[in-house]
Enzyme design. Structure first.
Site, PDB file in Angstrom:
ATOM      1  N   ASP A   1      65.406  24.544  58.249  1.00  0.00           N
ATOM      2  CA  ASP A   1      67.077  25.095  57.632  1.00  0.00           C
ATOM      3  C   ASP A   1      67.837  24.446  57.459  1.00  0.00           C
ATOM      4  OD1 ASP A   1      65.383  28.030  57.731  1.00  0.00           O
ATOM      5  OD2 ASP A   1      65.792  27.653  60.177  1.00  0.00           O
TER       6      ASP A   1
ATOM      7  N   ASP B   1      63.768  31.526  52.788  1.00  0.00           N
ATOM      8  CA  ASP B   1      64.367  31.992  53.539  1.00  0.00           C
ATOM      9  C   ASP B   1      65.703  33.585  52.363  1.00  0.00           C
ATOM     10  OD1 ASP B   1      63.753  32.509  55.637  1.00  0.00           O
ATOM     11  OD2 ASP B   1      65.154  30.956  56.097  1.00  0.00           O
TER      12      ASP B   1
END
Length: 205
Positions: free
Chosen positions: A149, A183
């Site tokens: 991430d 995401d």
């Protein structure tokens, strides 16, 4: 007016295109950032490298086989989404709203699965140094990789008013989630299903 739906080939191309963007961004971060390193783009947008071992918001499944169970579950989920995409295009001739939503969800899920399945054996550790791709000292094993991430949007940071119940006087960040392209794709697909529900599930004429 006759409805012209997205072809299966074009849908697969969109999945592949989003997947490439997702993986290129993750590999770049892994091979150029040390874990926890942060670069400020704007005061409200930062590139902040973290790794997620579990589900959304860093949730983990406890136990020795928790991570393996999660990865296998994701594989079955993507297979199911793939069938849903095929059925929506070939059999049900569904709305493009639904098809685009499925494409986004599938590509995002597939992108994070690649991290979980392969990254543990493709990269070495990012703790103290920049990771190396195709390292002979991998940080994990098959099906035990960590999801990369990097996008962080701390739009507002400060202390909440003391009169607020529970959170009053505490430090608060909006928005404190750190996420990746996959995401974004999943969230966008779910958003289409929620906000364009009638158009997505109505069969076009």
């Amino acid at each position: 007016m006759k409805h012209k739906s997205i072809s299966l080939l074009r849908a697969y191309f969109l999945v592949f295109f989003i997947l490439i963007i997702d993986q290129v961004s993750k590999i770049y971060i892994k091979t150029n950032f040390i874990l926890g390193e942060e670069v400020e783009v704007f005061s409200w947008f930062k590139i902040y490298f973290i790794e997620n071992e579990g589900m959304a918001w860093g949730t983990k499944i406890p136990g020795e086989y928790g991570k393996l169970f999660l990865t296998v579950f994701r594989l079955f989920a993507v297979a199911g989404i793939g069938y849903w995409l095929w059925d929506s295009i070939k059999i049900k001739k569904s709305s493009n709203y639904l098809i685009v939503a499925i494409v986004l969800i599938m590509s995002g899920a597939f992108g994070n699965i690649i991290d979980s399945v392969f990254y543990g054996v493709l990269f070495d550790d990012s703790q103290q140094n920049v990771a190396t791709l195709f390292s002979n000292q991998s940080y994990g094993t098959w099906f035990h990789g960590k999801v990369v991430d990097m996008f962080y949007f701390p739009i507002w940071q400060g202390n909440l008013p003391s009169w607020l119940p529970i959170w009053g006087g505490k430090e608060f960040t909006f928005f404190n989630a750190i996420f990746n392209i996959a995401d974004v794709a999943i969230s966008s697909g779910v958003g289409i299903l929620l906000f364009f529900n009638k158009k997505a599930f109505n069969k076009p004429e």
